[in-house]
Design a protein around this motif. Structure first.
Motif, PDB file in Angstrom:
ATOM      1  N   SER A 187       0.729  10.519   1.592  1.00 20.88           N
ATOM      2  CA  SER A 187       1.303  10.010   2.822  1.00 20.88           C
ATOM      3  C   SER A 187       0.193   9.881   3.852  1.00 20.88           C
ATOM      4  CB  SER A 187       2.405  10.972   3.263  1.00 20.88           C
ATOM      5  OG  SER A 187       2.837  10.645   4.536  1.00 20.88           O
ATOM      6  N   ALA A 188       0.302   8.856   4.709  1.00 24.91           N
ATOM      7  CA  ALA A 188      -0.803   8.511   5.602  1.00 24.91           C
ATOM      8  C   ALA A 188      -0.415   8.676   7.061  1.00 24.91           C
ATOM      9  CB  ALA A 188      -1.242   7.080   5.340  1.00 24.91           C
ATOM     10  N   HIS A 189      -1.377   8.442   7.941  1.00 26.25           N
ATOM     11  CA  HIS A 189      -1.139   8.561   9.383  1.00 26.25           C
ATOM     12  C   HIS A 189      -0.548   7.305   9.995  1.00 26.25           C
ATOM     13  CE1 HIS A 189      -2.892  12.484  10.209  1.00 26.25           C
ATOM     14  NE2 HIS A 189      -3.847  12.201   9.329  1.00 26.25           N
ATOM     15  N   ASP A 190      -0.739   6.144   9.345  1.00 24.36           N
ATOM     16  CA  ASP A 190      -0.234   4.913   9.968  1.00 24.36           C
ATOM     17  C   ASP A 190       1.255   4.746   9.691  1.00 24.36           C
ATOM     18  OD1 ASP A 190      -1.201   4.554   7.279  1.00 24.36           O
ATOM     19  OD2 ASP A 190      -0.947   2.390   7.495  1.00 24.36           O
ATOM     20  N   VAL A 191       1.988   4.437  10.756  1.00 25.03           N
ATOM     21  CA  VAL A 191       3.439   4.291  10.644  1.00 25.03           C
ATOM     22  C   VAL A 191       3.773   2.807  10.604  1.00 25.03           C
ATOM     23  CG1 VAL A 191       5.643   4.702  11.816  1.00 25.03           C
ATOM     24  CG2 VAL A 191       3.874   6.485  11.789  1.00 25.03           C
TER      25      VAL A 191
ATOM     26  N   VAL B 291     -11.175   0.786   9.180  1.00 23.31           N
ATOM     27  CA  VAL B 291     -10.270  -0.172   8.535  1.00 23.31           C
ATOM     28  C   VAL B 291     -10.106   0.123   7.043  1.00 23.31           C
ATOM     29  CG1 VAL B 291     -11.971  -1.983   7.973  1.00 23.31           C
ATOM     30  CG2 VAL B 291      -9.629  -2.614   8.568  1.00 23.31           C
ATOM     31  N   HIS B 292     -11.095   0.755   6.446  1.00 20.16           N
ATOM     32  CA  HIS B 292     -10.999   1.094   5.016  1.00 20.16           C
ATOM     33  C   HIS B 292     -10.545   2.541   4.782  1.00 20.16           C
ATOM     34  CE1 HIS B 292     -12.294  -2.724   3.477  1.00 20.16           C
ATOM     35  NE2 HIS B 292     -13.373  -2.703   4.216  1.00 20.16           N
ATOM     36  N   GLY B 293     -10.093   3.218   5.840  1.00 22.63           N
ATOM     37  CA  GLY B 293      -9.407   4.483   5.605  1.00 22.63           C
ATOM     38  C   GLY B 293     -10.072   5.750   6.097  1.00 22.63           C
TER      39      GLY B 293
ATOM     40  N   ALA C 250       8.957  -1.622  -1.930  1.00 22.13           N
ATOM     41  CA  ALA C 250       7.938  -2.684  -1.981  1.00 22.13           C
ATOM     42  C   ALA C 250       7.075  -2.497  -3.231  1.00 22.13           C
ATOM     43  CB  ALA C 250       7.078  -2.658  -0.728  1.00 22.13           C
ATOM     44  N   TYR C 251       6.215  -3.455  -3.468  1.00 27.10           N
ATOM     45  CA  TYR C 251       5.312  -3.431  -4.644  1.00 27.10           C
ATOM     46  C   TYR C 251       6.084  -3.281  -5.947  1.00 27.10           C
ATOM     47  CZ  TYR C 251       1.908  -3.382  -1.047  1.00 27.10           C
ATOM     48  OH  TYR C 251       1.197  -3.742   0.059  1.00 27.10           O
ATOM     49  N   ARG C 252       7.144  -4.076  -6.040  1.00 26.91           N
ATOM     50  CA  ARG C 252       7.951  -4.105  -7.266  1.00 26.91           C
ATOM     51  C   ARG C 252       8.187  -5.551  -7.670  1.00 26.91           C
ATOM     52  NH1 ARG C 252      11.152   0.386  -8.865  1.00 26.91           N
ATOM     53  NH2 ARG C 252      10.245   2.242  -7.942  1.00 26.91           N
TER      54      ARG C 252
ATOM     55  N   VAL D 209     -10.792   9.925   5.317  1.00 27.85           N
ATOM     56  CA  VAL D 209     -10.664  10.106   3.864  1.00 27.85           C
ATOM     57  C   VAL D 209      -9.517   9.246   3.342  1.00 27.85           C
ATOM     58  CG1 VAL D 209     -10.212  11.744   1.983  1.00 27.85           C
ATOM     59  CG2 VAL D 209     -11.502  12.491   3.994  1.00 27.85           C
ATOM     60  N   ARG D 210      -9.760   8.570   2.205  1.00 20.57           N
ATOM     61  CA  ARG D 210      -8.716   7.801   1.545  1.00 20.57           C
ATOM     62  C   ARG D 210      -8.644   8.178   0.080  1.00 20.57           C
ATOM     63  NH1 ARG D 210      -9.874   1.562   0.928  1.00 20.57           N
ATOM     64  NH2 ARG D 210      -7.782   1.704   0.080  1.00 20.57           N
ATOM     65  N   VAL D 211      -7.528   7.827  -0.531  1.00 19.64           N
ATOM     66  CA  VAL D 211      -7.398   7.955  -1.974  1.00 19.64           C
ATOM     67  C   VAL D 211      -7.971   6.681  -2.609  1.00 19.64           C
ATOM     68  CG1 VAL D 211      -5.762   8.345  -3.861  1.00 19.64           C
ATOM     69  CG2 VAL D 211      -5.249   9.221  -1.569  1.00 19.64           C
TER      70      VAL D 211
ATOM     71  N   ILE E  84      -3.022  -0.950  -8.624  1.00 15.57           N
ATOM     72  CA  ILE E  84      -2.965  -1.872  -7.489  1.00 15.57           C
ATOM     73  C   ILE E  84      -3.441  -1.155  -6.221  1.00 15.57           C
ATOM     74  CG2 ILE E  84      -1.130  -3.302  -8.476  1.00 15.57           C
ATOM     75  CD1 ILE E  84       0.778  -1.838  -6.401  1.00 15.57           C
ATOM     76  N   GLY E  85      -4.045  -1.936  -5.320  1.00 15.02           N
ATOM     77  CA  GLY E  85      -4.621  -1.371  -4.095  1.00 15.02           C
ATOM     78  C   GLY E  85      -3.652  -0.527  -3.300  1.00 15.02           C
ATOM     79  N   ALA E  86      -2.375  -0.874  -3.361  1.00 15.22           N
ATOM     80  CA  ALA E  86      -1.363  -0.178  -2.562  1.00 15.22           C
ATOM     81  C   ALA E  86      -1.293   1.316  -2.852  1.00 15.22           C
ATOM     82  CB  ALA E  86       0.007  -0.805  -2.794  1.00 15.22           C
ATOM     83  N   ARG E  87      -1.754   1.735  -4.037  1.00 13.07           N
ATOM     84  CA  ARG E  87      -1.704   3.168  -4.369  1.00 13.07           C
ATOM     85  C   ARG E  87      -2.880   3.942  -3.784  1.00 13.07           C
ATOM     86  NH1 ARG E  87       2.967   1.636  -4.607  1.00 13.07           N
ATOM     87  NH2 ARG E  87       3.772   0.744  -6.544  1.00 13.07           N
ATOM     88  N   SER E  88      -3.905   3.223  -3.348  1.00 18.84           N
ATOM     89  CA  SER E  88      -5.116   3.863  -2.798  1.00 18.84           C
ATOM     90  C   SER E  88      -4.923   4.077  -1.302  1.00 18.84           C
ATOM     91  CB  SER E  88      -6.345   2.997  -3.071  1.00 18.84           C
ATOM     92  OG  SER E  88      -6.633   2.987  -4.459  1.00 18.84           O
ATOM     93  N   VAL E  89      -4.173   5.109  -0.967  1.00 20.98           N
ATOM     94  CA  VAL E  89      -3.723   5.326   0.407  1.00 20.98           C
ATOM     95  C   VAL E  89      -4.890   5.689   1.331  1.00 20.98           C
ATOM     96  CG1 VAL E  89      -2.271   6.819   1.856  1.00 20.98           C
ATOM     97  CG2 VAL E  89      -1.386   5.921  -0.306  1.00 20.98           C
ATOM     98  N   LYS E  90      -4.985   4.930   2.422  1.00 28.59           N
ATOM     99  CA  LYS E  90      -6.016   5.162   3.432  1.00 28.59           C
ATOM    100  C   LYS E  90      -5.520   6.190   4.449  1.00 28.59           C
ATOM    101  CE  LYS E  90      -6.199   0.537   4.138  1.00 28.59           C
ATOM    102  NZ  LYS E  90      -6.728  -0.776   4.604  1.00 28.59           N
ATOM    103  N   TRP E  91      -6.426   6.755   5.222  1.00 25.71           N
ATOM    104  CA  TRP E  91      -6.073   7.694   6.306  1.00 25.71           C
ATOM    105  C   TRP E  91      -5.127   8.770   5.766  1.00 25.71           C
ATOM    106  CZ3 TRP E  91      -4.381   2.399   7.277  1.00 25.71           C
ATOM    107  CH2 TRP E  91      -5.433   1.581   7.693  1.00 25.71           C
ATOM    108  N   ILE E  92      -5.510   9.369   4.642  1.00 26.75           N
ATOM    109  CA  ILE E  92      -4.620  10.311   3.946  1.00 26.75           C
ATOM    110  C   ILE E  92      -4.340  11.526   4.827  1.00 26.75           C
ATOM    111  CG2 ILE E  92      -6.606  11.347   2.726  1.00 26.75           C
ATOM    112  CD1 ILE E  92      -3.243  10.994   1.053  1.00 26.75           C
TER     113      ILE E  92
ATOM    114  N   PRO F 245       5.781   6.511   7.752  1.00 25.91           N
ATOM    115  CA  PRO F 245       4.351   6.446   7.455  1.00 25.91           C
ATOM    116  C   PRO F 245       4.120   5.753   6.111  1.00 25.91           C
ATOM    117  CG  PRO F 245       5.040   8.710   7.880  1.00 25.91           C
ATOM    118  CD  PRO F 245       6.284   7.895   7.743  1.00 25.91           C
ATOM    119  N   TYR F 246       2.960   5.125   5.959  1.00 32.86           N
ATOM    120  CA  TYR F 246       2.608   4.514   4.673  1.00 32.86           C
ATOM    121  C   TYR F 246       2.494   5.605   3.610  1.00 32.86           C
ATOM    122  CZ  TYR F 246       0.579   1.442   1.232  1.00 32.86           C
ATOM    123  OH  TYR F 246       0.379   0.718   0.092  1.00 32.86           O
ATOM    124  N   GLY F 247       2.927   5.305   2.386  1.00 33.90           N
ATOM    125  CA  GLY F 247       2.812   6.292   1.312  1.00 33.90           C
ATOM    126  C   GLY F 247       2.908   5.655  -0.056  1.00 33.90           C
TER     127      GLY F 247
END
Ligand SMILES: Nc1nc2c(c(=O)[nH]1)N[C@H]1C(S)=C(S)[C@@H](COP(=O)(O)O)O[C@H]1N2
Ligand SMILES: [Mo]
Length: 317
Positions: free
Chosen positions: A81-85, A123-125, A162-164, A128-130, A136-144, A94-96
């Motif tokens: 889960s990330a900091h951006d809502v 912008v790239h996280g 999403a992402y389905r 720390v990012r995953v 797919i990029g969507a699983r590499s969560v930024k701002w973890i 939040p993004y997750g």
């Protein structure tokens, strides 16, 4: 987990072994533009083949951090889960995302703070990012912000809704959590990068180049090129593989007759799979995972024809 951990960036740097992975990041919406030419996809960006890139990521293995926390028996998924809502889901959340525990425990998944030997930019996280290579990029969560070990996949909007891949006749606005096929591994795909679309080429042999990528633990084994709409194919040369998690760049040189040329490319992976011919075959309501043949048109000039002024430029759409 056996014990909850609270880790700062300094804790990651000091408490765990640092490691590096060269990996391709690829959005599930990469190459969506040609799906849009089949049927409109409202609200989604018309990306060409540039929603991807390859970088050298530095961080610690997620597996090491999970081992420090002590993963219990019922652990099947690891959620981020990330900091951006985001206001896309109602109510906002939040993004997750999440990945299966087997992938999380494989050494290639990182909590990364650097890309190409420089600290991550915001912008790239940063900080720390995953990085989940092959997914797919969507699983590499930024701002973890938070990592949770759980029995079920994440119920976050970006994992559950999403992402389905929805069936073609479903309205995505009415899709419910769990509908459609959840995306994880990147679908085998390739793209032609040079010449650029609509470029005017001098007379003589033409060098054609691009990338090919097979998700997760599959590898690119061959790339075929056709200049006659797929009736006949010849094999491109594969450049050296930077890492098992990186795309494979390829190139070939062809002799062509003057006039408009349509080049097509298709890749094959280590399971013997290849790409479907046309975007019509893979169209889906959110425009994900377009892995149909790459196609590019340009003009091979006659010996005495002048090259038009102005560069065609790299058109990502
Ligand atoms: N926190 C957070 N992480 C995120 C996203 C996001 O919106 N928020 N977008 C994801 C998607 S869809 C992609 S394709 C990649 C893009 O990574 P990049 O911005 O470093 O290219 O980040 C992923 N991680
Ligand atoms: Mo994405």
């Amino acid at each position: 987990v056996g014990r909850t951990l609270q880790l700062s960036l300094a804790d990651l740097l000091e408490g765990f072994q640092q490691t590096t992975v060269i990996a391709t990041m690829q959005c599930a919406g990469n190459r969506r533009a040609s799906l849009l030419s089949v049927r409109d996809i409202p609200g989604e960006d018309p990306w060409g083949g540039g929603a991807t890139g390859t970088g050298k990521w530095t961080g610690v293995r997620l597996a090491d951090v999970l081992a420090a926390a002590g993963v219990g028996d019922g652990a099947h998924h690891v959620a981020f889960s990330a900091h951006d809502v985001s206001r896309l889901p109602r109510p906002a959340q939040p993004y997750g995302s999440s990945i299966p525990i087997q992938k999380a425990m494989a050494g290639e998944v990182l909590l990364a703070w650097a890309m190409n030997d420089a600290d991550l930019t915001a912008v790239h996280g940063a900080p720390v990012r995953v990085v989940v290579p092959g997914y797919i990029g969507a699983r590499s969560v930024k701002w973890i912000d938070r990592i949770t070990v759980q029995t079920e996949p994440s119920d976050n909007y970006f994992q559950a809704t999403a992402y389905r891949i929805l069936p073609p006749d479903v309205d995505p606005a009415k899709a419910c959590p769990g509908d459609g096929i959840s995306l994880s591994s990147v679908a085998l795909n390739c793209e032609i990068l040079r010449p650029v679309h609509g470029e005017q080429i001098h007379p003589g042999p033409v060098r054609i180049s691009g990338y090919a990528f097979a998700g997760d633990d599959r590898s690119i084994e061959r790339v075929d090129i056709s200049t006659d709409a797929g009736q006949t194919w010849h094999q491109a040369e594969l450049d050296e593989q930077a890492s098992p998690w990186a795309w494979r760049l390829w190139h070939t040189t062809v002799n062509l007759n003057p006039g408009r040329v349509n080049v097509r490319a298709r890749a094959w992976d280590s399971t013997g799979a290849t790409q479907p011919q046309s975007p019509e075959h893979v169209w889906n309501p959110k425009g994900y995972a377009n892995n149909s043949w790459a196609s590019r048109a340009f003009d091979q000039l006659d010996h005495d024809a002048p090259i038009a002024k102005g560069d065609a430029g790299l058109k990502c759409r």
